[in-house]
Motif scaffolding. Sequence first.
Motif, mmCIF file in Angstrom:
data_model
loop_
_atom_site.group_PDB
_atom_site.id
_atom_site.type_symbol
_atom_site.label_atom_id
_atom_site.label_comp_id
_atom_site.label_asym_id
_atom_site.label_seq_id
_atom_site.Cartn_x
_atom_site.Cartn_y
_atom_site.Cartn_z
ATOM 1 N N LEU A 50 7.331 38.983 38.321
ATOM 2 C CA LEU A 50 8.648 38.473 38.232
ATOM 3 C C LEU A 50 8.381 36.990 37.088
ATOM 4 N N THR A 51 7.436 36.619 36.245
ATOM 5 C CA THR A 51 7.144 35.750 35.728
ATOM 6 C C THR A 51 7.184 35.895 34.207
ATOM 7 N N TYR A 52 7.215 35.116 33.563
ATOM 8 C CA TYR A 52 7.313 35.326 31.864
ATOM 9 C C TYR A 52 6.452 34.400 31.339
ATOM 10 N N VAL A 53 6.092 34.404 29.996
ATOM 11 C CA VAL A 53 5.069 33.517 29.386
ATOM 12 C C VAL A 53 5.920 32.512 28.302
ATOM 13 N N GLU A 54 5.948 31.535 28.298
ATOM 14 C CA GLU A 54 6.744 30.805 27.516
ATOM 15 C C GLU A 54 6.229 30.504 26.022
ATOM 16 N N THR A 55 6.461 30.898 25.038
ATOM 17 C CA THR A 55 5.778 30.834 23.729
ATOM 18 C C THR A 55 6.537 29.746 22.942
ATOM 19 N N PRO A 56 5.782 29.065 22.041
ATOM 20 C CA PRO A 56 6.413 28.126 21.084
ATOM 21 C C PRO A 56 7.076 29.251 19.938
ATOM 22 N N LYS A 57 8.269 28.937 19.421
ATOM 23 C CA LYS A 57 8.950 29.572 18.390
ATOM 24 C C LYS A 57 8.915 29.124 17.096
ATOM 25 N N GLU A 58 9.243 27.713 17.368
ATOM 26 C CA GLU A 58 9.386 26.816 15.901
ATOM 27 C C GLU A 58 9.157 25.581 16.309
ATOM 28 N N MET A 59 8.419 24.763 15.114
ATOM 29 C CA MET A 59 8.239 23.415 15.168
ATOM 30 C C MET A 59 9.424 22.938 14.487
ATOM 31 N N LEU A 60 10.095 21.864 15.363
ATOM 32 C CA LEU A 60 11.239 21.301 14.692
ATOM 33 C C LEU A 60 11.160 19.967 13.996
ATOM 34 N N ASP A 61 10.224 19.132 14.541
ATOM 35 C CA ASP A 61 10.028 17.747 13.896
ATOM 36 C C ASP A 61 8.520 17.589 14.268
ATOM 37 N N ASN A 62 8.127 16.171 13.566
ATOM 38 C CA ASN A 62 7.062 15.843 14.150
ATOM 39 C C ASN A 62 6.804 14.142 13.950
ATOM 40 N N LYS A 63 6.021 13.329 14.866
ATOM 41 C CA LYS A 63 5.867 12.101 14.654
ATOM 42 C C LYS A 63 4.551 11.647 15.122
ATOM 43 N N VAL A 64 4.177 10.310 14.776
ATOM 44 C CA VAL A 64 2.918 9.897 15.215
ATOM 45 C C VAL A 64 3.255 8.782 16.283
ATOM 46 N N ARG A 65 2.468 8.744 17.167
ATOM 47 C CA ARG A 65 2.829 7.708 18.377
ATOM 48 C C ARG A 65 1.451 6.712 18.495
ATOM 49 N N LYS A 66 1.710 5.383 18.317
ATOM 50 C CA LYS A 66 0.678 4.740 18.148
ATOM 51 C C LYS A 66 0.243 4.284 19.626
ATOM 52 N N THR A 67 -1.027 4.411 20.010
ATOM 53 C CA THR A 67 -1.305 3.831 21.478
ATOM 54 C C THR A 67 -2.443 2.817 21.312
ATOM 55 N N ARG A 68 -2.953 2.320 22.180
ATOM 56 C CA ARG A 68 -3.824 1.193 22.201
ATOM 57 C C ARG A 68 -5.349 1.867 21.891
ATOM 58 N N HIS A 69 -5.470 3.220 22.010
ATOM 59 C CA HIS A 69 -6.727 4.021 21.873
ATOM 60 C C HIS A 69 -6.720 4.801 20.486
ATOM 61 N N GLY A 70 -5.495 4.621 19.830
ATOM 62 C CA GLY A 70 -5.439 5.504 18.244
ATOM 63 C C GLY A 70 -4.269 5.842 18.291
ATOM 64 N N LYS A 71 -3.942 6.953 17.562
ATOM 65 C CA LYS A 71 -2.893 7.566 17.434
ATOM 66 C C LYS A 71 -2.760 8.866 17.870
ATOM 67 N N THR A 72 -1.599 9.402 18.302
ATOM 68 C CA THR A 72 -1.414 10.701 18.694
ATOM 69 C C THR A 72 -0.080 11.392 17.863
ATOM 70 N N VAL A 73 -0.436 12.461 17.435
ATOM 71 C CA VAL A 73 0.397 13.318 16.538
ATOM 72 C C VAL A 73 1.048 14.277 17.475
ATOM 73 N N LEU A 74 2.678 14.173 17.431
ATOM 74 C CA LEU A 74 3.504 14.952 18.411
ATOM 75 C C LEU A 74 4.256 15.691 17.632
ATOM 76 N N VAL A 75 4.544 16.869 18.163
ATOM 77 C CA VAL A 75 5.696 17.980 17.488
ATOM 78 C C VAL A 75 6.659 18.519 18.366
ATOM 79 N N LYS A 76 7.789 18.273 17.965
ATOM 80 C CA LYS A 76 8.895 18.882 18.632
ATOM 81 C C LYS A 76 9.057 20.275 18.544
#
Length: 120
Positions: free
Chosen positions: A75-101
């Motif tokens: 009675l479980t299901y696996v959540e799978t990504p369907k589509e990438m809607l957006d992306n952005k770069v977050r700057k942190t102290r240790h570098g940059k992280t690329v995020l996708v919506k």
Amino acid sequence: MLGPQMIQDMVDQVHVMQEKMRTAQDRQKSYADLRKSDIEFAVEDKVLLKVSLINYVSEPTHVLEVKMIELDDALTYVETPKEMLDNKVRKTRHGKTVLVKVLWSNHQVEEATWEAVEAM
């Protein structure tokens, strides 16, 4: 100068106040413990929910679509990504992280989440 009797009276009053504070804290803890306890239901339990519709005005936009989700034997299901809607770069102290919506399967666009590219 303060007499010994006056000091003793103040000490007694402090003890009374401390006892009242302990009693109040104990009540607060027991209430919090009751609120924390998990409610578990078995499959055969009947759960009744009280719904108040006194001031409700019906609107067609309030109708929800029913989507069938396929479950496995556990009675479980696996959540799978369907589509990438957006992306952005977050700057942190240790570098940059690329995020996708990410729009996940079995979810609406409003429920999309930001995820790190490395995790995808």
